[in-house]
Write a protein that holds these residues in place. Sequence first.
Motif, mmCIF file in Angstrom:
data_model
loop_
_atom_site.group_PDB
_atom_site.id
_atom_site.type_symbol
_atom_site.label_atom_id
_atom_site.label_comp_id
_atom_site.label_asym_id
_atom_site.label_seq_id
_atom_site.Cartn_x
_atom_site.Cartn_y
_atom_site.Cartn_z
ATOM 1 N N VAL A 91 0.877 -1.168 0.000
ATOM 2 C CA VAL A 91 0.000 0.000 0.000
ATOM 3 C C VAL A 91 0.919 1.224 0.000
ATOM 4 N N THR A 92 0.719 2.118 -0.989
ATOM 5 C CA THR A 92 1.615 3.262 -1.135
ATOM 6 C C THR A 92 1.215 4.374 -0.161
ATOM 7 N N ILE A 93 2.175 4.794 0.654
ATOM 8 C CA ILE A 93 1.913 5.826 1.668
ATOM 9 C C ILE A 93 3.129 6.748 1.736
ATOM 10 N N GLU A 94 2.898 8.054 1.713
ATOM 11 C CA GLU A 94 3.995 9.023 1.849
ATOM 12 C C GLU A 94 4.591 8.942 3.260
ATOM 13 N N ALA A 95 5.866 9.257 3.363
ATOM 14 C CA ALA A 95 6.537 9.205 4.667
ATOM 15 C C ALA A 95 5.803 10.050 5.716
ATOM 16 N N ALA A 96 5.275 11.199 5.273
ATOM 17 C CA ALA A 96 4.593 12.089 6.227
ATOM 18 C C ALA A 96 3.394 11.410 6.901
ATOM 19 N N GLU A 97 2.879 10.343 6.277
ATOM 20 C CA GLU A 97 1.656 9.692 6.797
ATOM 21 C C GLU A 97 1.921 8.363 7.500
ATOM 22 N N ILE A 98 3.174 7.962 7.602
ATOM 23 C CA ILE A 98 3.369 6.566 8.034
ATOM 24 C C ILE A 98 3.130 6.312 9.515
ATOM 25 N N SER A 99 3.386 7.305 10.372
ATOM 26 C CA SER A 99 3.184 7.043 11.809
ATOM 27 C C SER A 99 1.737 6.611 12.019
ATOM 28 N N ALA B 158 -0.319 5.395 9.724
ATOM 29 C CA ALA B 158 -0.600 4.122 9.036
ATOM 30 C C ALA B 158 -0.186 2.937 9.906
ATOM 31 N N PHE B 159 0.953 3.069 10.576
ATOM 32 C CA PHE B 159 1.399 1.964 11.440
ATOM 33 C C PHE B 159 0.535 1.892 12.713
ATOM 34 N N ALA B 160 0.190 3.055 13.233
ATOM 35 C CA ALA B 160 -0.599 3.068 14.475
ATOM 36 C C ALA B 160 -1.980 2.451 14.255
ATOM 37 N N THR B 161 -2.541 2.654 13.066
ATOM 38 C CA THR B 161 -3.902 2.157 12.817
ATOM 39 C C THR B 161 -3.907 0.774 12.162
ATOM 40 N N GLY B 162 -2.701 0.242 11.853
ATOM 41 C CA GLY B 162 -2.637 -1.093 11.261
ATOM 42 C C GLY B 162 -2.869 -1.120 9.761
ATOM 43 N N VAL B 163 -2.950 0.053 9.111
ATOM 44 C CA VAL B 163 -3.080 0.096 7.650
ATOM 45 C C VAL B 163 -1.811 -0.519 7.029
ATOM 46 N N ALA B 164 -0.700 -0.342 7.713
ATOM 47 C CA ALA B 164 0.560 -0.973 7.299
ATOM 48 C C ALA B 164 1.241 -1.563 8.526
ATOM 49 N N GLU B 165 2.034 -2.641 8.268
ATOM 50 C CA GLU B 165 2.701 -3.331 9.379
ATOM 51 C C GLU B 165 4.189 -3.488 9.125
#
Length: 323
Positions: free
Chosen positions: A182-190, A192-199
């Motif tokens: 799933v493509t996510i900009e660095a500015a959004e990753i905290s 994404a990881f906190a919500t489990g969108v990315a692991e």
Amino acid sequence: MSLGKILLGTAITLAALPALAGEKWDMPMAYSASNYHSENGAAFAECVTNATAGDIAITTHPGGSLFAGADIKRAIQTGQVQIGERLLSGHQNENALFGFDSIPFLSPSFDDHAKLWDAAKPKIQEVLAEQNLELLYSVPWPPQGLYFKKEVNDLADMAGVKFRSYNNATSRLAELTGMLPVTIEAAEISQAFATGVAESMISSGATGYDRKVWESLTHFYEVDAWLPRNYVMVNADTWNGVSDDNKAKIAACASEAEARGLARAKEYTQFTLDGLAAGGMSVGKAGDNLMGQLRTIGETMTAEWLESAGAEGQAIVDAYHAK
Ligand code: PCA
């Protein structure tokens, strides 16, 4: 606010005053203000503003605040902004050559990578010129490693893991390792990881450190897959309107920024790995079994890149090997 900050603020304001009569350039940047690329860009902007005595005053906008990472290049090309910074490999789908810096295991150290950049630079400048862009300077990220929220020793451990990607190469790596990109900009990753969108993700220690990923993730494996680069580019029409004298001054600020950014990238590598460990993460080299599997995948990705980048891509790789 400290007195130092107030004084600094005053100094910047004073230095920028003559610019009221000059041109103002906005410089969108995708990464957080505290990241070394963004700090380096701010120092470059100040250098240009001072060196041109305010004929050209640059204001940086870090963290994707003016344009999100994916939109920065187009904004410069079309003249919505004059200048900006972008991870060009994010545009590999436009031109495969932009992915030369994300070929697995081709140039895994800063020294090798410097040779690769020497080999690729003329071609990249040519491609950018065709897109109405003038390259001013470029700075690498530290070597890329793998982040997870569990111990991983084998491809089987990666199956089905939700993987944050930042360009075509990282999405392809996810597919070949059985993960879900799933493509996510660095500015959004905290988030994404906190919500489990990315692991999971592949990135530098720098980005994990900047985004405090230890709040969600547990393992960082040093893989040294590649060192992607950020590029500071100016709209070619804007650039053509700059006097020769100011062009020379801006070029001098750019070459200082390139050297300073590279030095910071090198220093930041160990510093940020230590920071991840201090945050509670397990940090270390990937095991031999996993490295062997990743190298095999790297061969597939290299062949695919050469196929899509054609003779021009092959020429970059050949020039690199000849150095
Ligand atoms: N950080 C950027 C690109 C490469 C890196 O180390 C990111 O993760 O988006």
